[in-house]
Scaffold this active site. Structure first.
Site, PDB file in Angstrom:
ATOM      1  N   HIS A 107       0.811  -1.212   0.000  1.00 23.73           N
ATOM      2  CA  HIS A 107       0.000   0.000   0.000  1.00 23.73           C
ATOM      3  C   HIS A 107       0.845   1.264   0.000  1.00 23.73           C
ATOM      4  O   HIS A 107       0.343   2.348  -0.282  1.00 23.73           O
ATOM      5  CB  HIS A 107      -0.978   0.003   1.182  1.00 23.73           C
ATOM      6  CG  HIS A 107      -0.359   0.212   2.523  1.00 23.73           C
ATOM      7  ND1 HIS A 107       0.037  -0.817   3.343  1.00 23.73           N
ATOM      8  CD2 HIS A 107      -0.073   1.342   3.213  1.00 23.73           C
ATOM      9  CE1 HIS A 107       0.525  -0.327   4.461  1.00 23.73           C
ATOM     10  NE2 HIS A 107       0.474   0.979   4.412  1.00 23.73           N
ATOM     11  N   ASP A 137       0.052  -7.677   1.380  1.00 19.45           N
ATOM     12  CA  ASP A 137       0.489  -6.282   1.501  1.00 19.45           C
ATOM     13  C   ASP A 137       2.009  -6.173   1.488  1.00 19.45           C
ATOM     14  O   ASP A 137       2.607  -5.422   2.259  1.00 19.45           O
ATOM     15  CB  ASP A 137      -0.078  -5.634   2.771  1.00 19.45           C
ATOM     16  CG  ASP A 137       0.068  -4.114   2.757  1.00 19.45           C
ATOM     17  OD1 ASP A 137      -0.035  -3.528   1.677  1.00 19.45           O
ATOM     18  OD2 ASP A 137       0.304  -3.527   3.838  1.00 19.45           O
ATOM     19  N   SER A 211       4.803   2.695   7.690  1.00 21.17           N
ATOM     20  CA  SER A 211       4.475   1.525   6.890  1.00 21.17           C
ATOM     21  C   SER A 211       5.664   1.073   6.065  1.00 21.17           C
ATOM     22  O   SER A 211       6.285   1.879   5.361  1.00 21.17           O
ATOM     23  CB  SER A 211       3.316   1.841   5.941  1.00 21.17           C
ATOM     24  OG  SER A 211       2.098   1.820   6.623  1.00 21.17           O
TER      25      SER A 211
END
Length: 457
Positions: A107, A137, A211
């Site tokens: 993402h 992911d 992230s």
């Protein structure tokens, strides 16, 4: 005095932990009274050079991610802009210094036109995508540079609740930021994230921009890839999640080798074991996963697996719950031999099988209905366990300025029903959304919520 005493005790505990097993962390200096003070600086001096900042330039507007998947979530919620923009979306971890391979979250780089990587020493480099996997992911990038340092990868199966950890990344664009905490839980699932859920939970502060960054142990080894947070807003409240390093490494291996994840078909649906059923099923604990359905003609069916069987272990890996079983199956390769240890009606039994590869099923929207022109739909390549996401068909892409985009359909949306018909596969969509239909009423799963969307001619 009380706080000083507690701090010294905590320092001694940390000191004992980092001294055992030849850990890189040492205890330099003192507080003036002779008591040594702990420091993670030696660990970080080895780990920090392997963690990078990732900035993405994008010209096409992307869909708003769920709150649990973020880079700079507030920016995504602004109105579309016609000109390129750059957001400090996240972080990455160098896992192969020789090849220049960087591990990050999908993402973070989703729909990126260009990707810029900033190294620990300040060098800025362009990166290319080797491969991505939406279900886990995970993404792998490549840069061309010398004098890189990689982060060693630990066995995440050895991680325990209570282990001290450090999170490294670029929260809010603040490069090379470090926070500390402990492992709060293992195998965390049922969060409503898209794709597989089997996370390491930590209270080490993780914020937007972390992230794809590293969650490391006190040996300076990667145990997880920071992926998301659970929060009522956009900031950290001490509930962060990381993809276990074993999962990330296995996915990265396939991406660097094939450019994609070649998922397998086993053909079973599982669920967690209800606590009240433990004794009835002859179990000593509530660990394991109960098979609730077997796909006819699948490898699971051919091997003799049955609805009601309790999976205790898979290839000598103890199964905690249904999510753990799903994650373990997702890491298998076509042709792998699998040994299931089961409990069937209170009697231990074993079943063996060979995994088939499941080929992804995709369909162009214009093959279904003109209102879906410009979209690509994909049937989910696995049977999910109990999840908040009930969709079986996902929207892979939506062309800008298409009718579907105009009415609000977004990449990542899961299609639950069309014109009040539940969708289990692409054939169901073709049947429900006929070419002549002038209106398509869609029930969607987006992020962590459900919504209704109507497309009209």
């Amino acid at each position: 005095m009380r706080f000083t005493f507690l701090f010294r005790i905590f320092g001694l505990i940390i000191g004992s932990l980092v001294c055992v097993g030849g850990v890189y962390a040492q205890l330099p200096g003192s507080d003036g009274t002779g008591a040594t003070l702990p420091s993670m600086a030696p660990v970080l001096s080895r780990a920090l050079p392997a963690v990078v900042n990732i900035a993405v330039t994008q010209t096409n507007t992307r869909a708003a991610p769920p709150l649990s998947r973020w880079g700079y979530a507030p920016y995504y919620r602004r109105a579309p802009r016609p000109t390129p923009r750059t957001n400090n979306l996240g972080s990455g971890v160098i896992i192969d210094a020789k090849q220049g391979h960087i591990l990050t979250c999908y993402h973070v780089v989703k729909q990126a036109d260009t990707i810029a990587v900033t190294l620990h020493d300040g060098r800025k480099l362009n990166a290319s995508i080797i491969g991505t996997d939406t279900d886990s992911d995970i993404a792998v990038l490549k840069i061309d540079a010398d004098n890189l340092e990689s982060l060693p990868i630990a066995n995440s199966d050895a991680v325990r609740v209570g282990d001290f950890v450090l999170a490294i990344g670029s929260p809010f664009g603040l490069n090379q930021s470090v926070t500390s905490g402990i492992v709060s839980a293992l195998g965390r699932s049922g969060l409503g994230f898209d794709g597989y859920e089997n996370f390491i939970q930590t209270d080490a502060p993780i914020n937007p921009g972390n992230s794809g960054g590293a969650l490391i142990n006190l040996q300076g080894e990667l145990i997880g890839l920071n992926s998301g947070i659970l929060t009522p807003g956009s900031g950290n409240v001490g509930i962060g999640f990381a993809v276990p390093s074993n999962t990330a490494a296995a996915i990265a291996h396939q991406l660097t080798r094939h450019g994609e994840v070649k998922r397998t078909l086993l053909g079973l649906l599982s669920d967690d074991i209800a606590i009240e059923e433990d004794k009835h099923l002859g179990l000593e604990s509530d660990s394991g996963a109960q098979i609730i359905a077997v796909l006819p003609g699948s490898p699971a069916a051919r091997a003799g697996l049955r609805s009601g069987d309790i999976v205790i272990s898979l290839n000598q890996h103890d199964i905690r719950d249904a999510s753990d079983l799903e994650q373990s199956i997702s890491l298998l390769n076509s042709g792998d031999r699998v040994v299931f240890n089961l409990m069937r009606s209170g009697i231990p039994t074993q079943r063996r099988l060979i995994i088939d590869r499941q080929r992804p099923h995709q369909l162009y929207g214009e093959e279904i209905n003109a209102l879906l022109t410009g979209t690509v739909l994909r049937q989910r390549p696995y049977l999910p366990t109990r999840s908040l996401n009930r969709s079986r068909v996902d929207v892979v892409s939506v062309a800008p300025f298409s009718a579907a985009a105009h009415f609000g359909l977004r990449p990542g949306d899961g299609i639950v029903s069309v014109n009040n018909r539940v969708i289990n596969n692409l054939a169901d969509i073709k049947s429900a959304a006929t070419k002549t239909a002038a209106v398509l009423d869609l029930e969607l799963h987006r992020g962590n919520r459900s919504l209704q969307l109507t497309l009209r001619r």
